[in-house]
Write an enzyme that holds these catalytic residues in place. Sequence first.
Site, PDB file in Angstrom:
ATOM      1  N   CYS A 191     -29.856  12.286  29.813  1.00 51.18           N
ATOM      2  CA  CYS A 191     -31.137  11.430  30.252  1.00 51.18           C
ATOM      3  C   CYS A 191     -32.518  11.770  29.852  1.00 51.18           C
ATOM      4  O   CYS A 191     -32.881  10.510  30.040  1.00 51.18           O
ATOM      5  CB  CYS A 191     -30.614  11.517  31.675  1.00 51.18           C
ATOM      6  SG  CYS A 191     -31.195  13.430  31.974  1.00 51.18           S
ATOM      7  N   HIS A 196     -31.936  14.475  36.987  1.00 50.39           N
ATOM      8  CA  HIS A 196     -31.189  12.867  36.495  1.00 50.39           C
ATOM      9  C   HIS A 196     -32.913  12.424  36.365  1.00 50.39           C
ATOM     10  O   HIS A 196     -33.394  12.770  37.474  1.00 50.39           O
ATOM     11  CB  HIS A 196     -30.399  12.643  37.360  1.00 50.39           C
ATOM     12  CG  HIS A 196     -30.022  11.133  36.389  1.00 50.39           C
ATOM     13  ND1 HIS A 196     -29.521  11.679  34.835  1.00 50.39           N
ATOM     14  CD2 HIS A 196     -30.302   9.740  36.436  1.00 50.39           C
ATOM     15  CE1 HIS A 196     -29.432   9.848  34.588  1.00 50.39           C
ATOM     16  NE2 HIS A 196     -29.901   9.451  35.585  1.00 50.39           N
ATOM     17  N   HIS A 252     -31.053   3.869  32.633  1.00 47.49           N
ATOM     18  CA  HIS A 252     -30.588   5.285  32.190  1.00 47.49           C
ATOM     19  C   HIS A 252     -30.122   5.659  31.270  1.00 47.49           C
ATOM     20  O   HIS A 252     -29.154   4.458  31.280  1.00 47.49           O
ATOM     21  CB  HIS A 252     -31.067   6.103  33.845  1.00 47.49           C
ATOM     22  CG  HIS A 252     -30.290   5.785  34.522  1.00 47.49           C
ATOM     23  ND1 HIS A 252     -29.899   6.603  34.926  1.00 47.49           N
ATOM     24  CD2 HIS A 252     -29.274   4.775  33.722  1.00 47.49           C
ATOM     25  CE1 HIS A 252     -28.250   6.299  36.052  1.00 47.49           C
ATOM     26  NE2 HIS A 252     -28.319   4.564  35.463  1.00 47.49           N
TER      27      HIS A 252
END
Length: 346
Positions: free
Chosen positions: A258, A307, A319
């Site tokens: 990520c 994240h 993402h």
Amino acid sequence: MPSHRRPKQQHPRYAGVVTATAAAAVALSAQQAGADPLPDPAKKGVQAQVDRLYEEATQATEKYNGAKERADALREEAGLLQDGAARKQARLNELRDRIGVLAAGQYRAGGLDPSLQLFLSSDPAAYLERAAALERAGERQAAVLRQFTEQRRTLDRQRAEATAKLRDLGAVQKELAARKGEIQGKLRKAQRLLDNLSAKERNRIAAERERADRAGARADLGSEKSVTGRAAAAFAAAQSRVGLPYVWGASGPNSFDCSGLTSWAFRQANVSLPRTSQAQAAVGTRLDSLGDLRPGDLIVMRTDLSHIGFYAGNGQILHSPKPGAKVRYESIARSGMPFMWGVRIG
């Protein structure tokens, strides 16, 4: 007239069932109110257990990324100190040679007592001139000696600093190995769970994953525009990576985790970001409301900030979500991860 009949009594066992059911409902509602957004593995089966392991692996990946960033910095700092020490050692060697030459010259010129040399000299004026030159040579030698001593102290300090950096690097490398083992262990456990499913179940899960990736390759992003040119450039770079795989610890150009995606994309816009989601969450201008976000702003997810992705517009995040998935668009509301805040890079 009001009835004086006594109300019908419930059967004790029936009342117990009702009470137990009500208690369970209260407990369940309380549990749901403060629950983690991820499904409970005990209730939702193998897929939930796999999802949990993937989440834990991505959290460990961000810790791995942080340790790797520290290791890279320590390695660079130690290398610079060692290179500087090597150059300084070479200069010290040159100074030592100069000191030797000056000392040898003084020895040859000063073998006799200076007053006796003056008495025996056939040309006292010439002798005094040579003596003055010898004194100046002695001053130069003293200056070189002082320079040598100062540089030697600096060299010793640089070597000590390099040794300390290398010692710290060794500790961080141990942490890296531990994080790597943790990630790989969770991924192996998730794979074993999947392998123990029937072929029908494995095919169903694979089909669901493919559908999610296909749906996430396109999205209605609305007509919102990025606030800054750099955010727009970084977002465009990230959009060019849609469909590429998640790989833990990867930062492009052909696979990403990520924070690897966000840091790579901003590098394409000539902006250097820290490597981890937690560090990226602390840069730029913080935006606490989803309504304030515009495409290209970073969006920080999960309570531990493990994240991160790009706000893509129209309630979507772009993402690299988890192992087994690809870079994609996804509804923030359906991602299963709580929104924490946004970050705007100017």
